[in-house]
Write a protein that holds these residues in place. Structure first.
Motif, mmCIF file in Angstrom:
data_model
loop_
_atom_site.group_PDB
_atom_site.id
_atom_site.type_symbol
_atom_site.label_atom_id
_atom_site.label_comp_id
_atom_site.label_asym_id
_atom_site.label_seq_id
_atom_site.Cartn_x
_atom_site.Cartn_y
_atom_site.Cartn_z
ATOM 1 N N GLU A 108 0.784 -1.145 -0.228
ATOM 2 C CA GLU A 108 0.079 0.119 0.059
ATOM 3 C C GLU A 108 0.703 1.319 0.088
ATOM 4 O OE1 GLU A 108 -2.408 -0.286 3.422
ATOM 5 O OE2 GLU A 108 -3.663 -1.958 2.602
ATOM 6 N N GLN A 109 2.059 1.345 0.716
ATOM 7 C CA GLN A 109 2.766 2.456 0.818
ATOM 8 C C GLN A 109 3.762 2.608 -0.323
ATOM 9 O OE1 GLN A 109 2.371 4.819 3.088
ATOM 10 N NE2 GLN A 109 0.844 3.868 3.967
ATOM 11 N N SER A 110 3.978 1.529 -0.965
ATOM 12 C CA SER A 110 5.006 1.477 -2.075
ATOM 13 C C SER A 110 4.816 2.359 -3.252
ATOM 14 C CB SER A 110 5.060 0.141 -2.850
ATOM 15 O OG SER A 110 4.005 -0.203 -3.394
ATOM 16 N N ASP A 111 3.714 2.963 -3.484
ATOM 17 C CA ASP A 111 3.676 3.980 -4.460
ATOM 18 C C ASP A 111 4.327 5.295 -4.107
ATOM 19 O OD1 ASP A 111 2.193 2.458 -6.154
ATOM 20 O OD2 ASP A 111 0.252 3.252 -5.570
ATOM 21 N N ALA A 112 4.413 5.571 -2.862
ATOM 22 C CA ALA A 112 5.283 6.847 -2.410
ATOM 23 C C ALA A 112 6.740 6.654 -2.741
ATOM 24 C CB ALA A 112 5.229 6.956 -1.025
#
Length: 145
Positions: A108-112
């Motif tokens: 979920e956080q990987s896009d950042a």
């Protein structure tokens, strides 16, 4: 000039072979079968490395199903380390945050953390590791006591 006879050459070859076999016997007797029991004194031949006791808080290996390539899985692993390091910065707690972060959270956080639209190399894994290393080095110094 006298010619030497080579008719005894096969005897010398047999002696050389016998000497080689006899000299190898002590080495064969000393060889041990490798073992995976890391609690005992294992011989060098096993090449197994026991984990350090202080190494309990380690990033788990990501499941193969998480991503198609090892590069992307290593990126997720580096993101998890960075997320744990950032949680330490926020809380100041010396607990192992790696145990509280799920792979779903990492995804979920990987896009950042993406630096490219290339699906095979979306992250700069080296940079992520360096960032996490810097923060975790500060944590290690603060948590020595």
């Amino acid at each position: 000039m006298k010619m030497r006879s080579f008719r005894h050459l096969p005897e010398f070859r047999c002696l050389g072979l016998a000497a080689l076999v006899v000299s190898a016997l002590p080495c064969a007797a000393l060889a041990q079968a490798p073992t995976t029991d890391l609690s005992s004194n294992t011989p060098f031949s096993t090449m197994a490395i026991a984990r350090d006791e202080g190494d309990a808080c380690r990033v788990p290996k990501p499941p193969v199903e998480l991503a198609e390539t090892a590069y992307v899985r290593n990126g997720y692993r580096a993101i998890m380390r960075l997320m744990a390091a950032e949680r330490w910065q926020k809380t100041g707690s010396c607990e192992c945050f790696l145990e509280t972060i799920s792979w779903e959270e990492v995804i979920e956080q990987s896009d950042a953390f993406k630096v490219s639209d290339d699906p095979r190399r979306p992250f700069d894994v080296s940079d992520l590791r360096q960032r996490a290393d810097a923060i975790l080095a500060q944590r290690d110094q603060a948590c020595v006591d």
